[in-house]
Design a protein around this motif. Structure first.
Motif, short mmCIF file in Angstrom:
data_model
loop_
_atom_site.label_atom_id
_atom_site.label_comp_id
_atom_site.label_asym_id
_atom_site.label_seq_id
_atom_site.Cartn_x
_atom_site.Cartn_y
_atom_site.Cartn_z
N ALA A 1 76.93 84.10 34.07
CA ALA A 1 76.32 84.15 35.41
C ALA A 1 76.79 85.43 36.08
N ASP A 2 75.83 86.25 36.51
CA ASP A 2 76.14 87.51 37.20
C ASP A 2 75.52 87.49 38.59
N GLY A 3 76.25 88.03 39.54
CA GLY A 3 75.73 88.08 40.90
C GLY A 3 76.85 88.35 41.88
N PRO A 4 76.52 88.39 43.16
CA PRO A 4 77.55 88.71 44.16
C PRO A 4 78.46 87.52 44.46
N THR A 5 79.72 87.83 44.66
CA THR A 5 80.68 86.87 45.23
C THR A 5 80.91 87.25 46.68
N THR A 6 80.84 86.27 47.56
CA THR A 6 81.19 86.47 48.96
C THR A 6 82.56 85.86 49.18
N ALA A 7 83.49 86.66 49.68
CA ALA A 7 84.86 86.20 49.80
C ALA A 7 85.45 86.63 51.14
N ARG A 8 86.56 86.02 51.48
CA ARG A 8 87.28 86.37 52.70
C ARG A 8 88.76 86.12 52.47
N ILE A 9 89.60 87.09 52.91
CA ILE A 9 91.06 86.95 52.85
C ILE A 9 91.61 86.98 54.27
N ALA A 10 92.55 86.10 54.55
CA ALA A 10 93.22 86.07 55.86
C ALA A 10 94.72 85.97 55.64
N VAL A 11 95.50 86.58 56.55
CA VAL A 11 96.96 86.48 56.52
C VAL A 11 97.43 85.79 57.79
N ASP A 12 98.52 85.03 57.68
CA ASP A 12 99.00 84.32 58.86
C ASP A 12 99.78 85.22 59.81
N ASN A 13 100.20 86.41 59.33
CA ASN A 13 100.97 87.32 60.17
C ASN A 13 100.60 88.76 59.82
N PRO A 14 99.71 89.41 60.61
CA PRO A 14 99.30 90.77 60.29
C PRO A 14 100.33 91.84 60.65
N ALA A 15 101.42 91.46 61.34
CA ALA A 15 102.43 92.44 61.74
C ALA A 15 103.83 91.91 61.40
N PRO A 16 104.13 91.72 60.11
CA PRO A 16 105.43 91.17 59.73
C PRO A 16 106.52 92.23 59.73
N GLN A 17 107.75 91.79 59.55
CA GLN A 17 108.87 92.68 59.31
C GLN A 17 109.24 92.60 57.83
N VAL A 18 109.85 93.67 57.32
CA VAL A 18 110.29 93.67 55.93
C VAL A 18 111.20 92.47 55.69
N GLY A 19 110.92 91.72 54.61
CA GLY A 19 111.66 90.51 54.31
C GLY A 19 110.95 89.24 54.72
#
Length: 431
Positions: free
Chosen positions: A44-62
């Motif tokens: 099966a070939d065709g487009p995949t529609t996807a979405r990625i989300a993060v719970d914290n877009p401004a984290p600190q190292v660690g």
């Protein structure tokens, strides 16, 4: 240190997205989905529609970041030759990291689906995973390949990957910052006063083992001619005898590097040079008053913090406020201070945990009238087990004052978290 408690079981709703609104981070990319060999179906070939989300877009190292990968549409079809029953589809996938941090994040979804007719497209799926932030700067997240595992009669895997020569576009971004580090360097004097030329025993502590340490006299913000050096031992301590010959010296400091800095230097210790000259024959007397430096300390109102309740099915935000903290800086030197908070995971019935990274705050800080320093609240954002800045005061030629600090806090409780009380420990460190 404070104990935080959140209870599931209240009623708290979340705002719905506007009708027709495109979710942020939604992307399309061409995919190739070979059917399992046992199914006897063409690819099966065709487009995949996807979405990625993060719970914290401004984290600190660690910090630990939770990522969600949604496949909203896939060209893959039901491979079982008949109707696929409910709750027999398990998704797994990969998220590709690039930029400041590279690598892959494995995500897994629950076995949860409606029945799928024979030959119909497989349904939308949601997968989650976590990773630890290891570098400051911007990191991009793009959808990688995913596998749709069906378990009905036979265990069959349909694996979808981006077409050869193409890659999925970036679906989410985060920008990480370094975690502030505490300066534990300090200096102690064997005597608080002496005549010109007296050799003062000085202990400089809290330095890295093997560091070259300079001990110097200071008059206000400027160094005097009094100076000595030593190497810190395996415990980070340097012992020196400082000849104090400059009558202008009023404090003693210790530091690494070419010059004193807030990151690599100690606060000042008060010292008075007692003039040995005989009193003048006119009968006048010299009057000397000494202002002794105090300490940097804090007090907190209350030990327990009770957060609002949320509902079992919906989850949501459990709000609250930390106990008011009062910081007093009576050192009288040039070094500022920082107040950092860290929170453990929340533990509930049966050992169920809510990650400490689910707690965020919005700090507030006010300097009392007459304070020499200003007080800057930390940024609103995640607290977590790695810590976040609650408030700070900058370095200046002369600092000090009294500061009132508090913060509103919010715990993100996932939907269907088992009912009960969840507790964690919030620790505040002043340095």
């Amino acid at each position: 240190m404070a104990v935080l408690a959140a209870t599931t079981g209240g009623a708290l709703g979340a705002p719905a997205a506007a009708e027709g609104e495109t979710p942020p981070g939604r992307v399309d990319f061409p995919t190739h989905c070979p059917a399992p060999q046992e199914a006897g179906l063409p690819p099966a070939d065709g487009p995949t529609t996807a979405r990625i989300a993060v719970d914290n877009p401004a984290p600190q190292v660690g910090d630990t970041v939770t990522v969600t990968y949604q496949v909203l549409r896939t060209p893959a079809v039901n491979p079982v030759g008949g109707e696929l029953p409910a709750d027999s589809l398990t998704p797994t996938g990969r998220i590709l990291l690039a930029g400041a941090q590279s690598g892959e994040v494995t995500v897994v979804g629950a076995k949860r689906n409606d029945p799928v007719p024979a030959g119909a497209a497989l349904p939308a799926v949601t997968m989650t995973g976590t990773f630890t932030v290891t570098a400051p700067g911007e990191t991009t997240l793009a959808p990688g390949g995913y596998t749709l595992h069906t378990s009905h009669g036979l265990d069959l895997d349909t694996t979808c990957t981006a077409d050869a020569g193409s890659a999925a576009p970036v679906s989410a971004r985060l920008t990480a910052t370094e975690l502030p580090t505490a300066n534990l360097r300090s200096v102690f004097l064997g005597a608080a006063q002496g005549r010109p030329g007296a050799r003062v025993k000085v202990t400089a502590a809290g330095f890295p083992p093997g560091a070259a340490v300079t001990v110097a006299g200071r008059a206000g913000a400027a160094e005097t001619a009094d100076r000595a050096s030593a190497t810190a031992d395996g415990l980070g301590t340097a012992l020196v005898e400082l000849p104090v010959t400059d009558r202008a010296t009023t404090t003693v400091i210790a530091y690494e590097g070419a010059a004193w800095s807030a990151r690599q230097g100690s606060g000042p210790a008060a010292y008075t040079v007692v003039d040995a000259a005989p009193p003048p024959s006119s009968g006048t007397q010299k009057v000397t008053a000494t202002v002794e430096p105090g300490v940097l300390g804090m007090t907190q109102t209350g030990e327990d913090i009770t957060l609002g309740a949320v509902s079992y099915g919906d989850g949501g935000a459990a709000p609250g406020r930390i106990g008011t903290v009062t910081v007093t800086d009576a050192r009288g030197g040039p070094a500022g201070w920082s107040l950092i908070g860290k929170v453990t995971d929340f533990t509930g019935p049966g050992g169920i945990r809510i990650p400490g990274a689910s707690l965020s705050w919005t700090p507030r800080c006010v300097a009392a009238e007459g304070s020499r320093s200003t007080c800057t609240p930390g940024s609103a954002g995640v607290v977590g087990p790695e810590g976040a800045l609650l408030a700070s005061a900058p370095d200046a030629p002369l600092v000090g004052g009294t500061f009132t600090i508090d913060a509103t806090v919010t715990l993100r409780v996932p939907p269907y978290t088992p009912p009960g009380a969840y507790t964690a420990v919030l620790t505040l460190t002043l340095s």
